[in-house]
Write an enzyme that holds these catalytic residues in place. Sequence first.
Site, PDB file in Angstrom:
ATOM      1  N   HIS A  87      31.241  41.019  13.799  1.00 29.37           N
ATOM      2  CA  HIS A  87      32.581  41.355  13.300  1.00 29.37           C
ATOM      3  C   HIS A  87      32.466  42.497  12.275  1.00 29.37           C
ATOM      4  CE1 HIS A  87      36.472  41.081  11.365  1.00 29.37           C
ATOM      5  NE2 HIS A  87      36.892  40.377  12.408  1.00 29.37           N
ATOM      6  N   GLU A 157      37.797  45.815  18.567  1.00 31.32           N
ATOM      7  CA  GLU A 157      38.614  45.715  17.364  1.00 31.32           C
ATOM      8  C   GLU A 157      38.487  47.000  16.552  1.00 31.32           C
ATOM      9  OE1 GLU A 157      39.369  41.372  16.139  1.00 31.32           O
ATOM     10  OE2 GLU A 157      37.479  41.958  15.253  1.00 31.32           O
TER      11      GLU A 157
HETATM   12  P1  PGA Z   1      43.832  40.442  12.235  1.00 26.86           P
HETATM   13  O1  PGA Z   1      42.252  40.182  12.272  1.00 26.86           O
HETATM   14  O2  PGA Z   1      44.413  39.816  13.470  1.00 26.86           O
HETATM   15  O3  PGA Z   1      44.286  39.769  10.980  1.00 26.86           O
HETATM   16  O4  PGA Z   1      44.033  41.912  12.202  1.00 26.86           O
HETATM   17  C1  PGA Z   1      41.534  40.311  13.467  1.00 26.86           C
HETATM   18  C2  PGA Z   1      40.071  40.090  13.189  1.00 26.86           C
HETATM   19  O5  PGA Z   1      39.610  40.389  12.089  1.00 26.86           O
HETATM   20  O6  PGA Z   1      39.329  39.610  14.068  1.00 26.86           O
END
Ligand code: PGA
Length: 240
Positions: A87, A157
Amino acid sequence: MENKIVVGNIKMNMRFSEIPNYINCFKNINSKNIIICPSYIYIPYFLNYNFNVGSQNVCSLEDKGYTGEVSAKQLSSIGVKYSIVGHSERRIKLNESSIEINKKIKCCIDSNIKVILCIGETKEQFNMLKKDIVLKRQIKDALYDIEDISNIMIAYEPIWAIGTKEIPNLNELENTVNYIKTTIYNMYKKDIKVLYGGSVNEDNIDELNTINNLDGYLIGSASVNPNRFLGLINRISKIL
Ligand code: PGA
């Protein structure tokens, strides 16, 4: 739509007193495509229901001498089926290296834990048109020396979309998902599932659902409140 994967990354938001209500909301969910990722300490409370449970992290080593860490073997022994790996909050704020990420994936594979590998570019990289190069580098580094990717999925992401209410342009997102899938196909001659994560919420879920090649979502802040998360899940997969 029914087969979309929805991962809830609760991060450090939950308190012990909030667990009963969360479980109460989810206890009748009958879908292994829903994966809830609470902090390590709360994982046991979420097991043995008809949804899946993942960890938010895993140790990159299997030796026993790492005080405070939790190994893939331990996670597997309690019934955890998934782990988020790489992450961006860990990569950036905790200096997690691509070598560590690669080791974590190998530990998960050895313990039969499915990996949700997070990749994504910064705003600066995006603006400098380096997104694709960055993503390919992250994929190659994370999967170095890994032959079998059948237990791995990728969560794209963009770092600039996490917790910001901003999401990529839909065409661009569709192209990026295709790019990730093609990159993997060229390396392995195998298909991989790609999720999108970063500010997924009630206001954008319907438009995100129009992206054909997306296999699901990794949801952070909108998964913290169980009723809110359930509402979102229902608009993604109509399982309720
Ligand atoms: P968020 O976070 O949906 O609050 O943007 C996503 C993540 O960090 O996996």
